[in-house]
Each structure stands twice: as C-alpha cells, then as structure tokens.
Design a protein around this motif. Structure first.
Motif, mmCIF file in Angstrom:
data_model
loop_
_atom_site.group_PDB
_atom_site.id
_atom_site.type_symbol
_atom_site.label_atom_id
_atom_site.label_comp_id
_atom_site.label_asym_id
_atom_site.label_seq_id
_atom_site.Cartn_x
_atom_site.Cartn_y
_atom_site.Cartn_z
ATOM 1 N N LEU A 136 -4.411 -5.004 4.589
ATOM 2 C CA LEU A 136 -5.554 -4.722 5.124
ATOM 3 C C LEU A 136 -6.436 -3.495 4.872
ATOM 4 N N PRO A 137 -5.729 -2.338 4.498
ATOM 5 C CA PRO A 137 -6.348 -1.024 4.099
ATOM 6 C C PRO A 137 -7.072 -1.341 2.752
ATOM 7 N N MET A 138 -6.267 -2.029 1.965
ATOM 8 C CA MET A 138 -6.632 -2.405 0.426
ATOM 9 C C MET A 138 -7.924 -3.102 0.423
ATOM 10 N N ALA A 139 -7.948 -4.455 1.491
ATOM 11 C CA ALA A 139 -9.175 -5.123 1.485
ATOM 12 C C ALA A 139 -10.509 -4.153 2.196
ATOM 13 N N TYR A 140 -10.006 -3.429 3.055
ATOM 14 C CA TYR A 140 -11.108 -2.467 3.288
ATOM 15 C C TYR A 140 -11.787 -1.550 2.364
ATOM 16 N N ALA A 141 -10.821 -1.123 1.398
ATOM 17 C CA ALA A 141 -11.341 0.006 0.429
ATOM 18 C C ALA A 141 -12.096 -0.723 -0.431
ATOM 19 N N LEU A 142 -11.778 -2.266 -0.851
ATOM 20 C CA LEU A 142 -12.460 -3.124 -1.750
ATOM 21 C C LEU A 142 -13.913 -3.583 -1.192
ATOM 22 N N PHE A 143 -14.032 -3.560 0.030
ATOM 23 C CA PHE A 143 -15.175 -4.590 0.843
ATOM 24 C C PHE A 143 -15.692 -3.461 1.618
ATOM 25 N N LEU A 158 -10.619 -2.087 -7.825
ATOM 26 C CA LEU A 158 -9.160 -2.527 -7.535
ATOM 27 C C LEU A 158 -8.601 -1.555 -8.549
ATOM 28 N N ARG A 159 -9.175 -1.325 -9.598
ATOM 29 C CA ARG A 159 -8.645 -0.431 -10.660
ATOM 30 C C ARG A 159 -8.300 1.192 -9.724
ATOM 31 N N ARG A 160 -9.433 1.397 -9.304
ATOM 32 C CA ARG A 160 -9.577 2.986 -8.674
ATOM 33 C C ARG A 160 -8.663 2.849 -7.650
ATOM 34 N N ILE A 161 -8.481 1.877 -6.637
ATOM 35 C CA ILE A 161 -7.638 1.899 -5.661
ATOM 36 C C ILE A 161 -5.899 2.077 -6.040
ATOM 37 N N VAL A 162 -5.729 1.250 -7.229
ATOM 38 C CA VAL A 162 -4.291 1.182 -7.809
ATOM 39 C C VAL A 162 -3.959 2.508 -8.447
ATOM 40 N N GLU A 163 -5.055 2.867 -9.233
ATOM 41 C CA GLU A 163 -4.843 4.257 -9.836
ATOM 42 C C GLU A 163 -4.647 5.415 -8.769
ATOM 43 N N PHE A 164 -5.181 5.362 -7.845
ATOM 44 C CA PHE A 164 -4.893 6.413 -6.971
ATOM 45 C C PHE A 164 -3.833 6.618 -5.904
ATOM 46 N N VAL A 165 -3.414 5.247 -5.531
ATOM 47 C CA VAL A 165 -1.993 4.767 -4.926
ATOM 48 C C VAL A 165 -0.966 5.013 -5.707
ATOM 49 N N TYR A 166 -1.067 4.621 -7.012
ATOM 50 C CA TYR A 166 0.303 4.831 -7.784
ATOM 51 C C TYR A 166 0.293 5.997 -8.555
ATOM 52 N N LEU A 167 -0.834 6.700 -9.023
ATOM 53 C CA LEU A 167 -0.690 7.783 -9.965
ATOM 54 C C LEU A 167 -0.947 9.392 -9.302
ATOM 55 N N THR A 168 -1.257 9.175 -7.767
ATOM 56 C CA THR A 168 -1.482 10.429 -7.426
ATOM 57 C C THR A 168 -0.345 10.883 -6.307
ATOM 58 N N SER A 169 -0.328 12.067 -5.852
ATOM 59 C CA SER A 169 0.708 12.285 -4.884
ATOM 60 C C SER A 169 0.173 11.936 -3.444
ATOM 61 N N ILE A 416 -1.688 5.596 3.310
ATOM 62 C CA ILE A 416 -2.201 6.841 3.481
ATOM 63 C C ILE A 416 -3.011 7.141 2.043
ATOM 64 N N GLY A 417 -2.641 6.506 1.300
ATOM 65 C CA GLY A 417 -3.523 6.565 -0.040
ATOM 66 C C GLY A 417 -4.844 6.004 0.141
ATOM 67 N N VAL A 418 -4.918 4.894 0.691
ATOM 68 C CA VAL A 418 -6.389 4.223 0.961
ATOM 69 C C VAL A 418 -7.155 4.975 2.047
ATOM 70 N N LEU A 419 -6.557 5.551 3.019
ATOM 71 C CA LEU A 419 -6.970 6.369 4.146
ATOM 72 C C LEU A 419 -7.635 7.812 3.324
ATOM 73 N N ALA A 420 -6.889 8.329 2.347
ATOM 74 C CA ALA A 420 -7.428 9.501 1.620
ATOM 75 C C ALA A 420 -8.466 9.079 0.886
ATOM 76 N N ALA A 468 -1.073 8.922 13.960
ATOM 77 C CA ALA A 468 -1.126 10.255 13.809
ATOM 78 C C ALA A 468 -2.037 10.465 12.654
ATOM 79 N N VAL A 469 -2.074 9.665 11.546
ATOM 80 C CA VAL A 469 -3.003 10.163 10.286
ATOM 81 C C VAL A 469 -4.372 10.142 10.806
#
Length: 633
Positions: A136-143, A158-169, A416-420, A468-469
């Motif tokens: 659901l957070p991914m859907a929120y980020a997309l739409f 989708l590319r931006r979401i994946v890169e942020f979640v996979y490649l950042t801390s 957490i990635g999508v929230l950030a 908490a987040v």
C-alpha cells in the motif's frame, strides 16, 4: 516461535540439515560480528537481509497446499534471485555510491527483484497484513498525485521508488537490517541458550515454591516465572508456550476455569515485550531510531515493566479469592531451598549481561558474555552440561526464533523508504495534530485506536514501528520527550498480542488449556489492561525520570499506589465483593492515588483504609470465605 504459522514447513533429509546449518551459522556469524569482529557495512547489513529473506522462503510454504517437507522449484528460484540481488548490492556497494542519481538499468531490476521477494517473505511468515503494509505505501507513492491535497503529493515513478528503497540507507538495507543483526539475533540466541540449559523449568519451580500455597498460587507462579523469563526471552508467544505448558495445567487443577488459566498466562507473557533487559525487538529498534543508548532505554523502562507485573499479580490474587480458590498443598510443591540450590547459577548469566551493559559494552558483546558464562557454569555446576550438541541446538533455536521478527526486514524497509521519499510521516503528523486539536488526551486516544486497528493484523513489533515512525513527532510537538513518545507507542502496541480476533499470545495459551480462544482473548485483555494505564502516566507524570529527583520519586510512589488500587478495582473484589457504593469510592481513591502530589495521595490512602475497615466488618458477618466470595455486589 517460527512455527507459529500454519504455513511453516518441517523440512526433512538434506533440506533439514541445510536449514539447520544456515540457522546456526547465521547465529554464530552475528554473535562474532556484533562483539569482536570487524565487518564492513555492506556485509553486515547484506547478510542480515539475506538471512531474513532466504530462510523464510525455505522454512515457510507459499500456500497451505505447497509441499510441507521440502522447498518447491519456485521457492528455489526465488532463493537464487534473492542471493543474486543481495550479492549484487554487496559487490557493487561502493560503485553504487559513486553513481548516485545516475543508476543503471541493472540496478533498477535488481531492486525490483528484492522488493518482490521482501513482500513475499513477509507474507509467508506474518501473513497478508504485513505484506500489504509494504504494498500500500508503494501504491501511495505511485498515485499520490491523484489523492486529496492533505495526503497527496506530486507522485513518483516506479523507478524512483525502487532506486530509493533498494539503493539508499533509508530502505531495505537500513535501520531494520541493523536492528536484526546487531540487537535481535544476539539477544534471542542468549535466550535460546538459557532455555536449552533449563531456565524455564527453574523459574516455574522457584515461583511455585515461593507462592504456590497462597490463593491462586499456580497463577502467581505463572506471573512471576513469566517476569523472570521476560528478562531473557523478549517473546510473548515463546514465553507462553514455554512456561504455559507447566503453569496452565496446574491452574486448571486448582480450580481455575480453562479460559482464565490461559488468560493469566497470556497476560503475564505479554510483559516479555516491556521487561528489561531484552524487551523484545522494540528496545533495539528504539535505540536505533532515537540515538538514545540501549542502556538508558532499559533503565527508564524498568519501573513501568515491574508495575505491569504487579498489576497482573494483584488482579490474579483477588480474582482467585473472588472465585474461592486456594493454593496447592505443601506436599504438592517443590521446596524453595532445593530448587534454588539446583539452579541458582541461572541468575549469573543474566547478571553478567546486565553488568556488561552497565559498563558500556556493546549489546552484542554483552550477549556473548552472557552466553559464555552460561556455557562455563553448565560445566562447573552439577546438572545438564551444554556440550557441542546442545550448544548447536541453542544456536539453531536462536536463529529460528529470530526469524519471526527478521522476516519484517524487507517489508519494513520498503515502508520506511516510502515514508522518507514521500514525506507522508510529516504530513500525517500535521493531520493528527489537526484532528486532536493540540489535545494530548485526544492524541493518546487516537494513537490507542491506531494501534488497536493495526494490532488486529500485525504483531507487536510491526505495530510499534508503523505508528512510531509517524506519531512520535506529534507527541514531541505536544511537549513529550523523544523516548517518552516511543515508549508510549510501544506500550500501546502491546494490544496486538492480546486483542481478538488476532491475539496470538492468548490463542497459544488457549490451545494448551483447551479453552475457547475468543473468550480467552477477552479475559486476557481484562488482566492486561494496565497497558493503557502506563502510557497515560508516562505522558502526564515523571514516571520515566524526566523531572527532578523529588518529582521522580513522587511519580513512582504515586504510580505504585495507583496501580495497586486500580488492580483491586478491576476485580470488584477486596475482602468481599464490592457494592456499587464501595466500587465508586474505590474508583475515587484510585484516581486520587494517580495524582503525584502528597495531598491527593494521602486522601487516597485514607479512603483505602476506610474501605478496608468497612469490608472487614462486612466479611465478619458472612458465614464462610466462599460465601464472602459470592456476596451480592
């Protein structure tokens, strides 16, 4: 604990051996890496994520109709894809940092693979609820661009979401991976060593020897042994099935209804999440998210944890008297001296662990000290020695028990990635503040509702993380310290373990007691309702040592007095069953007791003393204790 889901596999043959080697090997690796080893960041986090995804794919079925004894071809394909994706991140870690903002097509597709596997691993172990908390957070980020302004945003590809979640801390290889590897695994393995050594039976026997003869003695033993086990296990479900197999049959034998016996064990075991030094995964995550030392967290969390167990113990005692129950006979109980002589050394590893933490050693190193102490003592003191086979058993058990929380790693990393990325956490804070109108009581009520709803589908740790987040900043804006906000939410998240229709702790106890699960769940809620009381005290008093020494002492005294009165009030029974007027006066005394100032506390004590004298006079007029228990109210 990892077998709590019906989709858990029982591997056979070579697959069983391979899984055992991986579980034990992971435990050994992180005991070394968190204590005396020096491991590069990409290997430390990468192997933690690898463990959290590969083992669920092997040990849990995709569907209930899948093979229960070995992985399928699809499972093995997912394992290979996971190894390749994580291996790529580890090998390319330095180069990925250099090409930040100009990631390659291969970077993107490796991220897609890992995100899909993360969702699938969480679904297998923890169900669709936690999987949807990633989807659901991914859907929120997309739409987000199509949503109302209050919660909407410009939207991300989708590319931006994946890169942020996979490649950042801030994503999958972030805080949750650190917590699993650096805190959860070492402490859970320590608890596994203590259980293999026989600590659970020792604590139950010691509690029975000390309290078995009083009213509801076996139930008191369940509470006290759960308190002791809570310092070691940090897992409500594991604690329920460990101590409950002994205490629940004893409670039933002494006259407790089956659902009450199961509810007492379920409520007492819930305290494992709040009782230092382990406190489940919550304290570890809290330390990582706040930057506050783990030692500081467990120091301030100790008093509320003890008060929780005091509340449950008092409710059990007065409930036992209300039911007219007695304790066990002396010849049915173990002798206190004999039990202590047989297992006194079980306290030493716990003391070593605590001492190491107090002296400033890292949590992982402290856990290793405790484990080594337990092994050495098992060879020095007569009894069951921890030889190579039992040491390996403990390592495997620890790796397996940790998996129930570790399976959250990928899904929580996505959340957490999508929230950030979207900034919804900050926006949610503003929405919550607007809804509550800046009112702290209303904010606490809304947070309690949030944790209650999430707790219907998610375990305690996941519920705490989700809330908490986004909610701690709200509490900070209302003037509460950072640690206070986190502890409030952790306590409110406890209802995920005791609230039907998904109350895992009470349901596990109900299975042992052969009781109705729903009836057990609601009875457990009744015994554990101080989980809602303590957050209010944390918010409005200096119970967490946030004031001057005098204020702190007064807050602890007030909370203790109030907890005693609240627990008696909850059973509507003191010396005899309360009348409506007595109940009202007792309620007034309870409210006054929780006000941390001398005058209202003195008034509460005076009311309490008056009710004691009055009820004694009523009790003398009744023909027998059992008649007193049945007196009309």
């Amino acid at each position: 604990m990892a077998d709590a889901t019906p989709q858990a596999r029982r591997l056979t043959g070579a697959w069983h051996t391979a899984a055992q080697l991986m579980l034990g090997g992971v435990s050994l690796y992180f005991l070394w890496a968190t204590s005396f080893g020096v491991v590069p960041l990409q290997y430390f986090r990468g192997i933690a994520v690898l463990y959290s995804l590969v083992l669920p794919l092997l040990l849990y079925r995709a569907w209930r109709t899948s093979r229960p004894d070995r992985p399928t071809v699809v499972d093995l394909a997912l394992v290979v894809a996971t190894v390749v994706s994580i291996g790529y991140w580890i090998v390319e870690h330095e180069q990925i940092a250099y090409r930040a903002g100009a990631y390659t097509e291969l970077d993107f597709w490796m991220g897609v693979v890992l995100m899909l596997v993360s969702i699938e691993a969480a679904r297998r172990v923890l169900g669709w609820g936690i999987a949807m908390c990633a989807v659901l957070p991914m859907a929120y980020a997309l739409f987000g661009a199509y949503l109302p302004f209050v919660i909407g945003h410009r939207g991300f590809t989708l590319r931006r979401i994946v890169e942020f979640v996979y490649l950042t801390s801030d994503g999958i290889f972030g805080v949750m991976a650190d917590v699993v590897a650096g805190f959860i695994l070492p402490f859970v393995v320590f608890g596994a060593f203590m259980e293999v050594a026989g600590v659970a039976r020792f604590f139950v026997d010691l509690s029975l020897a000390a309290l078995g003869r009083i009213a509801g003695g076996p139930a008191q033993a369940a509470v006290i042994s759960s308190l002791f086990m809570g310092t070691v296990s940090g897992s409500p479900i594991a604690e329920t099935v460990t101590t409950g197999t002994v205490t629940i049959p004893l409670m039933k034998r002494t006259g407790f209804p089956a659902h009450i016996a199961a509810a007492v064990e379920g409520a007492a075991s819930t305290g494992a999440m709040i009782m230092p030094p382990v406190m489940g995964a919550g304290a570890f995550i809290m330390a990582e998210m706040t930057g506050i030392s783990y030692l500081e967290i467990i120091k301030v969390a100790a008093i509320p944890g003890i008060l929780f167990y005091l509340s449950v113990a008092l409710m059990v005692y007065f409930e036992s008297r209300k039911l007219g129950l007695r304790g066990l006979r002396a010849d049915e109980l173990p002798r206190f001296g004999a039990v202590l002589k047989r297992g006194w050394y079980f306290f030493i590893p716990i003391l070593v662990l605590m001492t190491a933490l107090i002296w400033g050693w890292a949590p992982g190193t402290s856990a290793v000290f405790g484990i080594v102490t337990a092994i050495v003592l098992s060879w020095v003191v007569p009894g069951g020695r921890l030889g190579p086979a039992r040491i390996w058993e403990a390592l495997v058990d620890g790796g397996k028990a940790s998996l129930f929380v570790a399976a959250l790693t990928g899904a929580v990393g996505i959340l957490i990635g999508v929230l950030a990325l979207t900034g919804i956490g900050i926006r949610f804070s503003y929405v919550l503040v607007d809804l509550a109108g800046g009112s702290l009581p209303l904010t606490l009520l809304l947070l309690a509702v949030s944790t209650l709803v999430l707790g219907l589908a998610l375990p305690i740790t996941a519920t705490y993380l989700m809330v908490a987040v986004v909610a701690v900043p709200v509490l900070a804006d209302l003037g509460l310290p950072l640690l206070t906000g986190h502890l409030i939410i952790l306590w409110l998240a406890l209802d995920a373990n005791i609230t039907p229709p998904v109350a895992l702790g009470p349901f596990a106890a109900a299975a042992i007691a052969e009781a109705d699960p729903m009836r057990t769940g609601w009875s457990c809620f009744r015994f554990a309702k101080s989980i809602y009381l303590m957050p209010v005290l944390m918010a409005y008093t200096h119970l967490l040592f946030t004031g001057t020494p005098a204020q702190n002492i007064m807050a602890v005294l007030s909370a203790t007095l109030g907890t005693v009165l609240f627990s008696i009030l909850s059973t509507a029974f003191f010396i005899v069953r309360m009348t409506v007027v007595e109940f009202g006066l007792f309620a007034l005394a309870t409210v006054l007791a929780f006000i941390p100032f001398p005058l209202p506390m003195a008034a509460a004590i005076a009311l309490f003393a008056g009710l004691f004298v009055w009820q004694r006079r009523r009790a003398r007029a009744l023909p027998s204790p059992r008649a007193a228990a049945r007196a009309p109210g």
